[in-house]
Design an enzyme around this catalytic site. Structure first.
Site, PDB file in Angstrom:
ATOM      1  N   ASP A 582       0.892  -1.254   0.009  1.00 15.34           N
ATOM      2  CA  ASP A 582       0.074  -0.147  -0.120  1.00 15.34           C
ATOM      3  C   ASP A 582       1.076   1.231   0.003  1.00 15.34           C
ATOM      4  O   ASP A 582       0.420   2.233  -0.506  1.00 15.34           O
ATOM      5  CB  ASP A 582      -1.102   0.095   0.961  1.00 15.34           C
ATOM      6  CG  ASP A 582      -2.124   0.658   1.001  1.00 15.34           C
ATOM      7  OD1 ASP A 582      -2.446   1.375  -0.199  1.00 15.34           O
ATOM      8  OD2 ASP A 582      -2.960   0.959   2.119  1.00 15.34           O
ATOM      9  N   LYS A 751     -10.560  -0.413   8.410  1.00  9.76           N
ATOM     10  CA  LYS A 751      -9.931   0.050   7.219  1.00  9.76           C
ATOM     11  C   LYS A 751     -10.276   1.561   6.584  1.00  9.76           C
ATOM     12  O   LYS A 751     -11.045   1.911   6.079  1.00  9.76           O
ATOM     13  CB  LYS A 751     -10.020  -0.830   5.928  1.00  9.76           C
ATOM     14  CG  LYS A 751      -9.391  -0.742   4.582  1.00  9.76           C
ATOM     15  CD  LYS A 751      -9.753  -1.580   3.581  1.00  9.76           C
ATOM     16  CE  LYS A 751      -9.086  -1.129   1.950  1.00  9.76           C
ATOM     17  NZ  LYS A 751      -7.707  -1.016   2.413  1.00  9.76           N
ATOM     18  N   HIS A 781      -6.028   0.063  10.120  1.00 12.04           N
ATOM     19  CA  HIS A 781      -5.321   0.659   8.883  1.00 12.04           C
ATOM     20  C   HIS A 781      -5.712   2.060   8.611  1.00 12.04           C
ATOM     21  O   HIS A 781      -6.803   2.336   8.629  1.00 12.04           O
ATOM     22  CB  HIS A 781      -5.596  -0.348   7.657  1.00 12.04           C
ATOM     23  CG  HIS A 781      -4.993   0.366   6.322  1.00 12.04           C
ATOM     24  ND1 HIS A 781      -3.897  -0.001   5.755  1.00 12.04           N
ATOM     25  CD2 HIS A 781      -5.584   1.152   5.429  1.00 12.04           C
ATOM     26  CE1 HIS A 781      -3.669   0.494   4.610  1.00 12.04           C
ATOM     27  NE2 HIS A 781      -4.750   1.094   4.376  1.00 12.04           N
TER      28      HIS A 781
END
Length: 1190
Positions: A582, A751, A781
């Site tokens: 990412d 997320k 995250h």
């Protein structure tokens, strides 16, 4: 003048080479002329021409070559003492069939004798007569014998007269289809058509069905006419499963005939010999004696002189039948030479001079076979495509040599051009040893030493033959190849080095294969990873030292449940490193290559072994790997697992969307997860771009059933700390968590893809989840777009999160994840201490700081200089932010990116305030750019929804292909757009009603177009059909480009630059770029020169820019079977269809001719002819488009 008798191998010496002698020798009363040959012409080309020239050199005879215009650069011309162009302006084969021209050149240059070689004019009686009439000797039988033996009907009659058994057949040559049909109707099938005036398998067809008689006769007679100048056919009954045994004979002018034993030529395809063995293995001695005696008897009966071969078919009952005499030297004469020690070509010449066999010490009692010899015909044919001839330039040639190996060739050298005009024989390889097994072993070794690049060869097929136990046992028949389909099952040569040179040449001539987003160039640096302990190199510790145990060991030994329990019991904060996925997706447009990830992997494995996981796969990296980096995502995963065996891997799974942007059949998602686990994946972060529970549950089930750790993710949007934001509230998130826990999640994940989770909201959300689910690990995250990421993650940790995501410092911040070093330093000497030394993070960061400079063309800092808190307004996900910028630049909106961000906010509201993560974020982004491009406001979109042509992703979202958004679809927008586009809405989970994918059928289809297709490739195709197909095509063309250093991969090497490429362990290529030609070839290509491992190599690359105005024949689309291409370089003989014709699978479309072989190109499927791209006489190259069907 003094005369003396010649004995043994002695010849007249000095001035004793007289013009004419005549005397009586031995028991013969026939007067014999002795005329020494001073100058001999070879009326042939290729390896046989060179073979004769070598014999001339040894005999002290001057050699003369003739050559066609197409053979101007051929080796046989250069080997001769003299060489002359013949038949200028004639087609290639006709040039060597032009008897008057050959005789004229021979007479004009004082030639004494002409050797015809084999093929072409070697069995033409009129040529032998023309030589005699011109006062020159024909090195072969007399014209009358050539005429009689060349006519298969006359030869058959002679055999009957001599008392030799024959196969039932026609009494005279057949010239019409009607005669052929009548014979077949009268005598029954199967039959075999044979060229009446030639051999070598040309003009030969076996017919088993009456409906095939006419077509087979036409093809056979056409082939025979092209090869021998006469299309007459001989027809005989076809004996099933015979051995093909031929006897080598030699006769002199005194009427003496001897045999040199037999050869087994049963390994054939299309009636052309592939492998020959002398003597024939396991042949009954009594049969051998009878067969050789019959051969000698027949030859004496017809007054045969010089070299010839009498051919027989031997059935399984021990009965043999005469089939023909080849009144010439055979291709396979070499094996007879090896076992008898007799030079057949030199003997031919001596006999033509007038010497007897007795004087040559060749009486029958002195000829004995010794050992075994095998000949393999190494051809430029592709066994995988029905032995289709291949043509082109030999880019690399390295031969196999050594004890017991003989090579007879002509055009086998680097740079040689293999044309479509002549036989595909490249080199004859002869291995000699004590028996079949030993000779086969030598041949096997020699063939494996060959390296031939640029054209396909039959070497892999030959190796399979040599390793076949039936072949090694020595008893095979002419159906050996047909009855052993496993001979065609082999791994084609990888040809990696040459493919890489072609890639480098392509980049140097035409520019980067991966579009560069900015004008910036990769840095000229060679980045070295930090060392571990005292090891001298990363390679040393990656191959020798065992890394410390990590969390992967817990997963492997205690399973997902045990892993979750251990994580929950861990006292400190665990970190997941997103640098491998990412982080570079956010900062470098997902362009970081496996090459650089694998280089640092051993260091991570050894020094960061206590990481919760490496996020390294899935999401956008899957398709980008194939689309832009030209590497296999599955190979990346397995390679990383090999380098990092101790740290768990985590991937992004988009629920029912897999790693794609649409819905798939359920069995695709489930099989994807199974394969992912097989390749090395451990933890699946399962999310849905809309938090749509049915999609999420499918992903949870698929990951769990595959044996993975299920980390069920809730996508965060809005702001739960703002009471005015009422759509995505704390109860909303807790309700989703409840569903995921019920479904069996091992870990709960938040997320926060846009970095919207502010510190206060982080504390609230995580504290609520921890209170409700005290036993389940929580993983958070986020993205650091606004700059508050570290603060938010620290608050999450304090509120009870077990794991947070970070990126190494030099790859953190802005749209990436929070800084690993900052989090580590903030928690040192606290109860949440990560246990990671800050110095380790620093060394790790230094590697990526340098490596990042290699990706300058994709650097987000080109357009984004710092973090930006306006993300709280536009809510653009971090992974999308930089990609959206580059898209804006490519669309000409680079100076309007602020407007794009504003439009993104408006588009989100137009679509109903969505959860925004791939693929829903793409929908919002596409609509935003659409609005800016067309100068539309949100109000304009709503008012004109029933007339605008919206982006595909917007239509698919409104149709329901992503699932149902929380709160429902925006109305009346949805109804207007779907009505305007005439699209039916999808209700419920989109994939629920999709038919399961037939993986076996998909694999079979792919294997028809590409080689080495694995189950992983099938899954890549299932996710991204077009992208995967293009990648497979690229992989076959350019090889392992992932092994190149990044700068060289992206922009190519500099002239005079030297570099190394390790293609596998223990195999390293040393490459130096030398130069690129300034001038174009007539085909619009530039030659690029390299030095590879110290040897000069060059590749020809079409200059796309310079050839834009050139007329180029279109190529067939290898990914579309209805795009029918030429299988080889060839001439079009006939076109059987026209535009608009209906065709059925297998129907003839086009007839091609190449290398004296005709081929019918058939329809690959039922359809209609959309376009015909060729006509009769068109010259085509391999893969040129012939016909397009629909």
């Amino acid at each position: 003048m003094l005369l003396r008798v010649l004995q043994g191998n002695h010849v007249l010496s000095g001035s004793g080479r007289i013009a004419l002698l005549s005397w009586t020798r031995g028991q013969s009363t026939k007067p014999i002329e002795y005329k020494p040959i001073k100058k001999l012409m070879v009326a042939n080309r290729g390896e046989i021409a060179i073979r004769v020239m070598r014999a001339c050199s040894e005999l002290g005879i001057r050699s003369v070559a003739v050559y066609s215009e197409q053979d101007t650069m051929h080796m046989h011309r250069l080997k001769a003492d003299e060489s002359y162009l013949i038949s200028k302006g004639l087609p290639p084969v006709e040039a060597y069939l032009n008897i008057p021209e050959i005789i004229r050149v021979a007479k004009h240059n004082d030639v004494d004798a002409i050797h015809p070689g084999y093929g072409f004019l070697s069995e033409r009686a009129d040529f032998a007569q023309a030589c005699q009439d011109a006062g020159m000797r024909f090195v072969g039988p007399s014209p009358e014998v050539v005429r009689r033996m060349g006519d298969k009907v006359a030869a058959r009659r002679a055999a009957i007269e001599a008392g030799v058994r024959v196969v039932p057949g026609t009494d005279n040559p057949v010239t019409s289809t009607e005669e052929a049909v009548q014979f077949c109707q009268k005598h029954g099938l199967p039959v075999i058509f044979k060229a009446a005036y030639g051999g070598g398998g040309r003009g030969m067809r076996v017919v088993r069905n009456m409906e095939d008689v006419e077509e087979s006769f036409q093809r056979a007679t056409s082939e025979a006419k092209a090869a021998f100048g006469d299309g007459a056919m001989f027809i005989e009954r076809f004996i099933e499963n015979p051995r093909h045994i031929e006897v080598q004979v030699m006769g002199d002018k005194s009427g003496n005939v001897v045999h040199l034993y037999e050869r087994d030529c049963s390994v054939q395809r299309r009636h052309q010999k592939v492998v020959e063995i002398a003597p024939a293995p396991n042949l009954d001695p009594a049969v051998r004696d009878q067969m050789t005696a019959d051969a000698v008897k027949l030859c004496k009966h017809v007054g045969y002189e010089n070299a010839g071969t009498v051919e027989f078919l031997l059935d399984d009952k021990g009965q043999y039948y005469f089939i023909e005499v080849n009144a010439r030297l055979q291709v396979e004469h070499t094996v007879t030479e090896e076992i008898t020690g007799i030079d057949l070509v030199a003997t031919q010449i001596r006999v033509a001079e007038g010497l007897t066999l007795q004087e040559l010490d060749m009486t029958q009692d002195k000829i004995e076979p010794d050992g075994c010899s095998i000949q393999c015909r190494l051809t430029t044919e592709d066994p995988a495509r029905g032995f289709q001839p291949d043509t082109g330039r030999i880019e690399v040639f390295r031969s196999g040599e050594g004890m017991g190996i003989r090579l007879d060739g002509a055009s086998a050298f680097a740079g040689a051009i293999i044309s479509p005009y002549y036989d595909s024989l490249l080199v004859k390889v002869i291995a000699t040893a004590r028996d079949v097994q030993a000779a086969a072993s030598k041949m096997n070794r020699a063939l494996r030493e060959f390296r031939i690049r640029g054209v396909k060869t039959n070497i892999p097929f030959l190796l399979n033959v040599l390793e076949n136990q039936k072949f090694l046992s020595g008893t095979i028949d002419t159906n050996f190849i047909d009855e052993n389909p496993q001979l065609f099952q082999y791994q084609p040569s990888q040809n990696r080095a040459q493919k890489l040179l072609n890639y480098l040449g392509q980049v140097l001539v035409n520019g980067p294969s991966t579009p560069l987003a900015t004008p910036l160039q990769p840095a000229v640096v060679h980045v070295q990873p930090p060392e571990v302990d005292d090891s001298s190199s990363p390679e040393a510790y990656s191959m020798i030292a065992e890394p410390p145990r990590g969390w992967k060991y817990i997963i492997d030994t205690e399973g997902p449940e045990g892993f979750a329990k251990a994580v929950r019991q861990h006292p400190g904060l665990l970190l997941m490193d997103t640098t491998f996925r990412d982080a570079h997706q956010s900062l470098l447009a997902t362009r970081v290559r496996s090459h650089d990830l694998l280089k640092i992997s051993p260091y991570v494995s050894h020094k960061l072994s206590n990481l919760y996981a490496l996020e390294n796969w899935g999401g956008a990296t899957f398709d980008v790997a194939m689309r832009f980096l030209h590497e296999c995502p599955w190979q990346r995963l397995s390679d990383m697992r090999r380098m990092v065996p101790n740290i768990p891997f985590q991937m992004l799974l988009r629920g029912a969307n897999g790693v794609g942007y649409t819905s798939y059949p359920d069995n695709v998602v489930k099989e994807f997860c199974n394969l992912s686990v097989q390749a090395g994946m451990d933890i699946f972060r399962v999310f849905d771009s809309l938090n749509y529970i049915p999609n999420l549950l499918l992903g949870v089930e698929a990951a769990g059933t595959a044996g993975g750790v299920v980390e069920a993710a809730i996508c965060y949007s809005g702001d739960i700390s703002d009471p005015s934001r009422t759509k995505y509230t704390l109860p909303y998130y807790l309700d989703i968590a409840e569903e995921l826990v019920k479904a069996g999640a091992h870990v709960l994940s938040i997320k926060d893809m846009a970095g919207l989770l502010r510190p206060q909201a982080a504390s609230t959300l995580i504290a609520a989840l921890r209170a409700k689910y005290p036993q389940i690990p929580i993983h958070v995250h986020t993205h650091d777009t606004a700059g508050a990421g570290v603060a938010s993650m620290l608050r999450c940790a304090e509120a009870g999160a077990d794991v947070v995501d970070v990126a190494v410092d030099s790859m953190s911040g802005m749209t990436s994840q929070p800084s690993m070093g900052a989090v580590v330093a903030s928690l040192q000497r606290t109860e949440l201490d990560t246990g990671i030394p800050l110095s380790t993070v620093s060394d790790y960061s230094a590697y990526w700081e340098q490596t990042r400079t290699l990706y300058a063309p994709f650097e987000c800092t080109t357009t984004m200089r710092s973090g930006n808190a306006d993300v709280y307004l536009n809510e653009i996900p971090g992974g999308q932010y930089t990609n959206l910028q580059f898209q804006a630049f490519s669309l000409g909106l680079g100076d309007k990116f602020e407007k794009v961000k504003q439009a993104y906010r408006e588009a989100n509201q137009v679509l109903g305030d969505l959860i925004k993560v791939t693929p829903s974020s793409k929908t919002v982004g596409d609509l935003a750019q659409f609005m800016v491009q067309n100068n539309l406001s949100a109000q304009d979109v709503l008012l004109r929804a029933d007339e605008l042509s919206f982006p595909k992703s917007v239509i698919e979202f409104l149709q329901g292909q992503l699932g149902e958004p929380y709160g429902g679809y925006p109305e009346p927008l949805r109804s207007k757009v779907l009505a305007h586009m005439r699209v039916e809405p999808i209700e419920g989970r989109p994939g629920a009603n999709l038919e399961p994918m037939d993986f076996a059928a998909v694999k079979s289809s792919l294997e028809e177009r590409f080689s080495n297709i694995s189950d992983f490739d099938v899954m890549s195709y299932a996710m991204y059909p077009d992208v995967a197909s293009q990648f497979f095509q690229f992989r076959e063309k350019y090889g392992p480009v992932d092994k190149l250093d990044t700068r060289i991969f992206l922009v190519g090497p500099r002239v005079a630059e030297e570099f190394e490429v390790t293609i596998e362990r223990g195999k390293t290529l040393h490459i130096k770029t030398l130069a690129m030609a300034a001038d174009l070839t007539p085909n619009g290509e530039r030659e690029v020169f390299f030095e590879l491992n110290g040897q000069l190599r060059s590749v020809f690359i079409r200059d796309e820019e310079a050839t834009k105005g050139m007329a180029v024949h279109p190529k067939a689309d290898p990914t579309n079977k209805l795009s029918v291409g030429s299988p080889m370089n060839a001439n079009v003989l006939d076109v059987r269809v026209s535009e608009g014709d209906k065709v059925t699978k297998g129907q003839p479309l086009v007839v091609l001719s190449a290398m004296k072989m005709e081929m019918v190109v058939q329809a690959p499927a039922d359809g209609t002819v959309k376009a015909v791209e060729v006509g009769q006489g068109t010259k085509v190259t391999a893969d040129d488009l012939l016909v397009t069907l629909e």
